[in-house]
Design a protein around this motif. Structure first.
Motif, PDB file in Angstrom:
ATOM      1  N   VAL A 113     109.532  62.189  32.372  1.00 41.47           N
ATOM      2  CA  VAL A 113     110.085  62.454  31.048  1.00 41.47           C
ATOM      3  C   VAL A 113     110.947  61.258  30.682  1.00 41.47           C
ATOM      4  O   VAL A 113     111.934  60.966  31.367  1.00 41.47           O
ATOM      5  N   ASP A 114     110.558  60.544  29.654  1.00 39.74           N
ATOM      6  CA  ASP A 114     111.230  59.306  29.254  1.00 39.74           C
ATOM      7  C   ASP A 114     111.332  58.336  30.426  1.00 39.74           C
ATOM      8  O   ASP A 114     112.381  57.727  30.676  1.00 39.74           O
ATOM      9  N   GLU A 115     110.234  58.221  31.179  1.00 39.63           N
ATOM     10  CA  GLU A 115     110.074  57.306  32.312  1.00 39.63           C
ATOM     11  C   GLU A 115     110.895  57.695  33.531  1.00 39.63           C
ATOM     12  O   GLU A 115     110.926  56.942  34.509  1.00 39.63           O
ATOM     13  N   VAL A 116     111.523  58.855  33.532  1.00 39.62           N
ATOM     14  CA  VAL A 116     112.260  59.333  34.700  1.00 39.62           C
ATOM     15  C   VAL A 116     111.375  60.293  35.477  1.00 39.62           C
ATOM     16  O   VAL A 116     110.893  61.293  34.932  1.00 39.62           O
ATOM     17  N   TYR A 117     111.155  60.002  36.739  1.00 40.42           N
ATOM     18  CA  TYR A 117     110.292  60.805  37.601  1.00 40.42           C
ATOM     19  C   TYR A 117     110.908  62.179  37.833  1.00 40.42           C
ATOM     20  O   TYR A 117     112.096  62.304  38.159  1.00 40.42           O
ATOM     21  N   GLN A 118     110.099  63.233  37.651  1.00 39.59           N
ATOM     22  CA  GLN A 118     110.527  64.610  37.853  1.00 39.59           C
ATOM     23  C   GLN A 118     109.871  65.114  39.147  1.00 39.59           C
ATOM     24  O   GLN A 118     108.713  65.513  39.159  1.00 39.59           O
ATOM     25  N   SER A 119     110.594  65.078  40.249  1.00 39.03           N
ATOM     26  CA  SER A 119     109.971  65.297  41.556  1.00 39.03           C
ATOM     27  C   SER A 119     109.591  66.749  41.811  1.00 39.03           C
ATOM     28  O   SER A 119     108.709  67.015  42.628  1.00 39.03           O
ATOM     29  N   GLU A 132     107.755  63.036  21.222  1.00 38.08           N
ATOM     30  CA  GLU A 132     107.056  62.032  20.418  1.00 38.08           C
ATOM     31  C   GLU A 132     105.584  61.948  20.793  1.00 38.08           C
ATOM     32  O   GLU A 132     104.713  61.886  19.932  1.00 38.08           O
ATOM     33  N   ARG A 133     105.284  61.952  22.113  1.00 43.51           N
ATOM     34  CA  ARG A 133     103.893  61.899  22.554  1.00 43.51           C
ATOM     35  C   ARG A 133     103.816  62.285  24.038  1.00 43.51           C
ATOM     36  O   ARG A 133     104.827  62.301  24.754  1.00 43.51           O
ATOM     37  N   VAL A 134     102.591  62.587  24.463  1.00 38.69           N
ATOM     38  CA  VAL A 134     102.280  62.884  25.856  1.00 38.69           C
ATOM     39  C   VAL A 134     101.080  62.037  26.250  1.00 38.69           C
ATOM     40  O   VAL A 134     100.105  61.942  25.495  1.00 38.69           O
ATOM     41  N   GLU A 135     101.154  61.422  27.417  1.00 33.33           N
ATOM     42  CA  GLU A 135     100.050  60.627  27.943  1.00 33.33           C
ATOM     43  C   GLU A 135      99.641  61.205  29.299  1.00 33.33           C
ATOM     44  O   GLU A 135     100.477  61.389  30.177  1.00 33.33           O
ATOM     45  N   ARG A 147     106.809  57.760  42.000  1.00 32.88           N
ATOM     46  CA  ARG A 147     106.337  58.218  43.301  1.00 32.88           C
ATOM     47  C   ARG A 147     105.130  59.134  43.125  1.00 32.88           C
ATOM     48  O   ARG A 147     104.933  59.723  42.077  1.00 32.88           O
ATOM     49  N   ASN A 148     104.355  59.252  44.217  1.00 33.56           N
ATOM     50  CA  ASN A 148     103.371  60.329  44.366  1.00 33.56           C
ATOM     51  C   ASN A 148     102.420  60.432  43.181  1.00 33.56           C
ATOM     52  O   ASN A 148     102.288  61.474  42.547  1.00 33.56           O
ATOM     53  N   THR A 149     101.748  59.318  42.881  1.00 35.67           N
ATOM     54  CA  THR A 149     100.799  59.326  41.768  1.00 35.67           C
ATOM     55  C   THR A 149      99.368  59.254  42.291  1.00 35.67           C
ATOM     56  O   THR A 149      98.522  58.580  41.715  1.00 35.67           O
ATOM     57  N   THR A 150      99.090  59.962  43.387  1.00 37.24           N
ATOM     58  CA  THR A 150      97.751  59.961  43.965  1.00 37.24           C
ATOM     59  C   THR A 150      96.718  60.439  42.949  1.00 37.24           C
ATOM     60  O   THR A 150      95.653  59.847  42.787  1.00 37.24           O
ATOM     61  N   GLY A 151      97.023  61.551  42.287  1.00 41.19           N
ATOM     62  CA  GLY A 151      96.067  62.145  41.361  1.00 41.19           C
ATOM     63  C   GLY A 151      96.208  61.684  39.934  1.00 41.19           C
ATOM     64  O   GLY A 151      95.298  61.889  39.122  1.00 41.19           O
ATOM     65  N   GLY A 152      97.336  61.076  39.588  1.00 33.35           N
ATOM     66  CA  GLY A 152      97.546  60.638  38.222  1.00 33.35           C
ATOM     67  C   GLY A 152      98.995  60.803  37.819  1.00 33.35           C
ATOM     68  O   GLY A 152      99.876  61.089  38.647  1.00 33.35           O
ATOM     69  N   ALA A 153      99.262  60.621  36.530  1.00 38.02           N
ATOM     70  CA  ALA A 153     100.617  60.747  35.993  1.00 38.02           C
ATOM     71  C   ALA A 153     100.546  61.394  34.619  1.00 38.02           C
ATOM     72  O   ALA A 153      99.651  61.093  33.831  1.00 38.02           O
ATOM     73  N   VAL A 154     101.488  62.285  34.347  1.00 36.55           N
ATOM     74  CA  VAL A 154     101.629  62.912  33.025  1.00 36.55           C
ATOM     75  C   VAL A 154     102.992  62.501  32.496  1.00 36.55           C
ATOM     76  O   VAL A 154     104.030  62.843  33.094  1.00 36.55           O
ATOM     77  N   ASN A 155     102.996  61.759  31.404  1.00 35.68           N
ATOM     78  CA  ASN A 155     104.213  61.141  30.894  1.00 35.68           C
ATOM     79  C   ASN A 155     104.577  61.722  29.527  1.00 35.68           C
ATOM     80  O   ASN A 155     103.783  61.633  28.585  1.00 35.68           O
ATOM     81  N   PHE A 156     105.768  62.305  29.447  1.00 35.36           N
ATOM     82  CA  PHE A 156     106.304  62.847  28.201  1.00 35.36           C
ATOM     83  C   PHE A 156     107.350  61.874  27.660  1.00 35.36           C
ATOM     84  O   PHE A 156     108.210  61.393  28.410  1.00 35.36           O
ATOM     85  N   PHE A 157     107.275  61.609  26.363  1.00 32.13           N
ATOM     86  CA  PHE A 157     108.248  60.739  25.708  1.00 32.13           C
ATOM     87  C   PHE A 157     108.904  61.515  24.572  1.00 32.13           C
ATOM     88  O   PHE A 157     108.213  62.017  23.675  1.00 32.13           O
ATOM     89  N   THR A 158     110.220  61.612  24.609  1.00 31.98           N
ATOM     90  CA  THR A 158     110.937  62.298  23.536  1.00 31.98           C
ATOM     91  C   THR A 158     111.213  61.322  22.397  1.00 31.98           C
ATOM     92  O   THR A 158     111.173  60.096  22.561  1.00 31.98           O
TER      93      THR A 158
END
Length: 763
Positions: A113-119, A132-135, A147-158
């Motif tokens: 969320v806003d480039e901060v990893y949510q473990s 604002e968007r989701v990738e 960290r721990n992006t074996t399967g991918g990443a879901v990024n939320f931007f406010t």
């Protein structure tokens, strides 16, 4: 696993697309598809210019689809699911995800969320507003993300503060007496300083479920969230301070508690073939029979098959609180940008549930967690204007402190010997150095190299203990008397401290023969942390130490735009070789599943995404995914129904086929108003919710359909909408706990059909 003839044909089709687009693009159009800008590679790019398989949604699009949580995001992306239960949300991409019972283990699909990893899976529940968007990025992403992006990443931007004054208020009302509010105000505060204050409130006063024991409804929602931001724009430096707070006093959705035991002993046939319902004759809860002999059968057997009717004697309550924030500093040099992102998250979880959905005091769990996370990332990025090369290099550090005090009581008024108090502290220190290098070899050919070094240390202190009675100790329900250790971190083979190191890499190539097409290919490796599976371990053997997951991924794909960018077709195919994967399995003596390492999982698959604008105002989207994956290790488990071989089984939450689509039409009403008609729909093939692939944990294929009609002013100052979610009233179970040794099968159902109205006003 070899590539079949079908995927080989897809490769040829990808190459053919580039030639076809050059011919079709001779046509002209006045209503091209709007550009979607993403930052998947840490800089602003069109989604069509990024050689990564991904999906992206803007904030307005999310609002039109009535997306209010991560579950709705996944439904609109092929080969993506969300595993959720007990307030935890975990993404599953291409068959890779987290299916653990508790949240001390981190997922292989990273969420930022806003480039901060949510473990942890519970961190996103109260922060996803004013988006604002989701990738959604598929495949290993370790050369660019936390960290721990074996399967991918879901990024939320406010949404960020703006230097002109504006605001929004959104009010909504729906069935089940649901009231929604979301809004923001933003604008300048002083020279070079702007601010933004946003928040939301959801209150659902009537639950989806009718409880016949207590005469109430269950599943109510009571949430609030706030976010405040300050943005300083200095000559060469930008500083963003963001703080957020959330409070959740809702009710978890209760279970449908099914039996599996015949009165005369043994499993009932309907449980074994997967057809058991709440009113199945002579299919009873085993522990009820054991501890309440001679009681009326009606006490164990509710006598109905409506999943939204419950009998639990204890309400499913939530009292969770979250606080956190970030400081992001960017300084521009002559030919580079230095970025620092400091993040902090604090979460307190206090939940309780009636685990067996019985009208008598039987299996009840009190969940308690205190969690703190600190992250720091430094990045140095080239100015991204070089003709021949660009680079991103960075350092990442994370420290987690996780306290767990979960208490499972089993017939506490009859027999204290089954009570299990899971009390432990877990700390994680993780360090990584990463680099991402891009080289433009020719005008149309580029290669990308990435490398990441990871060092992590995980320490566990505590374990599981016997307990008797129950008392409230400062808001934490715990045993009155804590007994001897059932499983202890002091006795873990190899010790209670794990230290893991890994070097992962990515090599990819992109070919852009013209402005409207791209073909890309990559080979990458992924790494997910090791750890400990400790929750409610009922013996020392069930407190397992987990080696890290490792994966090698191969992918080829294409992106193309046709007919003056009114038609886009993107596709990819992939193969994953997965080693030491974490899987959740049934253990004969455990009241919950335990997590172990599976030696090997192999996956191949393919995806297609289509976006077509045939007429001005009409958008058609569709996505299709195919995944063929299986456990390759020759592993036999001792389970409550006897030995089960996992070889050849599909991982949990991994449908073979997925399909999603959206239709949106916007038309003017006179000169001052517009109308918008939109619907989105998705289909998930049947799939298993546990890796032992028994009929009792098979989820049949299902459709989800949502719709929305809006009327508003042409200048977007206001909009009124009528919406519906799950309008076909599909009944499906995103969460299941199958425990044959204890005589019950728990199913958690998704919400039924919901509908309402909303009003947006911008100023």
């Amino acid at each position: 696993m070899k590539l079949t003839a079908q995927p080989k044909c897809l490769v040829m089709a990808m190459l053919g697309v580039t030639a076809l687009t050059q011919q079709i693009n001779a046509q002209e159009s006045a209503f091209s598809i709007e550009e979607v800008i993403v930052t998947a590679q840490k800089r602003a790019q069109s989604v069509q210019d990024v050689g990564i398989t991904m999906s992206a949604f803007g904030g307005d699009e999310l609002k039109e689809m009535n997306v209010s949580d991560v579950v709705n995001v996944a439904a609109n992306v092929p080969n993506v699911q969300v595993n959720y239960g007990l307030g935890n949300n975990f993404f599953n991409i291409r068959g890779l995800g987290l299916n653990e019972f508790t949240a001390n283990l981190d997922a292989p699909v990273a969420v930022h969320v806003d480039e901060v990893y949510q473990s942890k899976g519970f961190l996103t529940g109260m922060t996803l507003f004013d988006i604002e968007r989701v990738e959604v990025l598929k495949g290993p992403q370790g050369d660019l993300f936390g960290r721990n992006t074996t399967g991918g990443a879901v990024n939320f931007f406010t949404r960020r503060p703006e230097d002109t004054f504006s605001g929004n208020v959104t009010l909504g009302y729906g069935n089940y007496q649901t009231q929604n509010f979301e809004g923001y105000v933003t604008g300048p505060i002083a020279d070079n300083l702007s601010g933004r204050l946003s928040g939301y409130m959801t209150r659902q006063e009537e639950g989806f479920y009718k409880n016949t024991t207590r005469g109430t409804t269950e599943g109510k929602v009571d949430e609030i969230g706030l976010r405040g931001q300050l943005l300083w724009n200095l000559e060469d430096t930008e500083i963003l301070l963001s703080l957020h707070y959330g409070k959740d006093r809702s009710e978890l959705l209760p279970y449908e508690g099914l039996g599996n035991t015949q009165l005369e002993g043994g499993f009932c046939p309907e449980y074994l073939d997967g057809s058991v319902k709440g009113n199945t004759p002579n299919c009873l809860r085993g522990l009820d029979l054991l501890f309440n002999p001679g009681a009326p059968i009606s006490q164990y057997q509710p006598g109905e098959d409506d999943p939204y009717t419950t009998q639990n004697n204890l309400s499913f309550t939530v009292d969770n609180e979250a606080f956190g924030g970030l400081v992001k500093v960017e300084h521009k040099f002559d030919n580079a940008i230095l970025t620092s992102i400091t993040g902090y998250e604090n979460f307190d979880q206090n939940q309780r549930e009636d685990s067996d959905n019985s009208s008598i005091q039987s299996i009840e769990v009190y969940w308690y967690t205190e969690f703190e996370q600190f992250t720091q990332e430094f990045r140095l990025t080239s100015d991204l204007d070089h003709d021949r090369y660009n680079y991103i290099i960075g350092l990442f550090y994370e420290h987690d402190d996780y306290y767990n005090g979960d208490y499972l009581t089993a017939y506490a008024n009859v027999f204290d010997g089954l009570n299990n108090y899971s009390r432990y502290n877990q700390t994680v220190d993780a360090f990584a150095a990463f680099a991402h290098l891009e080289f433009q070899l020719t005008e149309s050919f580029r290669i990308i190299n990435g490398v990441r070094f990871t060092w992590e240390e995980t320490e566990l202190n505590g374990g599981t203990f016997g307990g008797s009675g129950i008392t409230d100790f400062g808001g934490e329900e715990k045993p009155e008397t804590i007994g001897a250790a059932i499983a202890s971190s002091d006795l873990i083979e190899g010790g209670n401290v794990r230290r893991d190191e890994d070097v992962s890499f990515k090599v990819s190539a992109e070919w852009t023969p013209n402005n409207d097409s791209m073909v890309y290919a990559s080979v990458s490796t992924g790494f997910r942390s090791g750890g400990f599976s400790v929750a409610f371990a009922n013996s020392q053997d069930e407190l397992t130490a987990l080696a890290p997951e490792e994966m090698t991924a191969y992918e080829v794909g294409f992106k193309s735009s046709w007919m003056e960018d009114t038609f886009r077709l993107n596709g990819a195919m992939f193969r994953y070789d997965f080693r030491d994967g974490h899987i959740d399995v049934d253990a004969p003596g455990s009241p919950v599943p335990i997590t172990i390492n599976a030696a090997e999982i192999e996956t191949i698959g393919a995806e297609l995404d289509l976006h077509w604008r045939p007429l001005e105002g009409l958008d058609l989207k569709a996505g299709m995914g195919w995944v063929d994956n299986e456990v390759k290790s020759d592993l036999t488990l001792a389970t409550g129904i006897g030995p089960v071989s996992l070889k050849g089984n599909r991982p949990a939450f991994s449908p073979e086929w997925t399909f999603n689509g959206q239709v949106r039409y916007e038309a003017p009403i006179g000169d001052s108003m517009t109308a918008i008609f939109s619907t989105d729909f998705s289909w998930r093939d049947d799939h298993y919710l546990e890796v032992n692939n028994q009929p009792s944990n098979l989820l049949e294929a299902y459709w989800l359909v949502n719709a929305r009609i809006s009327i508003g002013s042409a200048d977007d100052q206001w909009r009124a909408s009528i919406w519906g979610k799950n309008i076909t009233e599909e009944e499906y179970t995103p969460y299941l706990n199958d425990l044959p040794a204890f005589g019950w099968l728990l199913k958690g159902y998704a919400p039924p059909a919901t509908y309402g109205i909303s009003l947006d006003y911008n100023f």
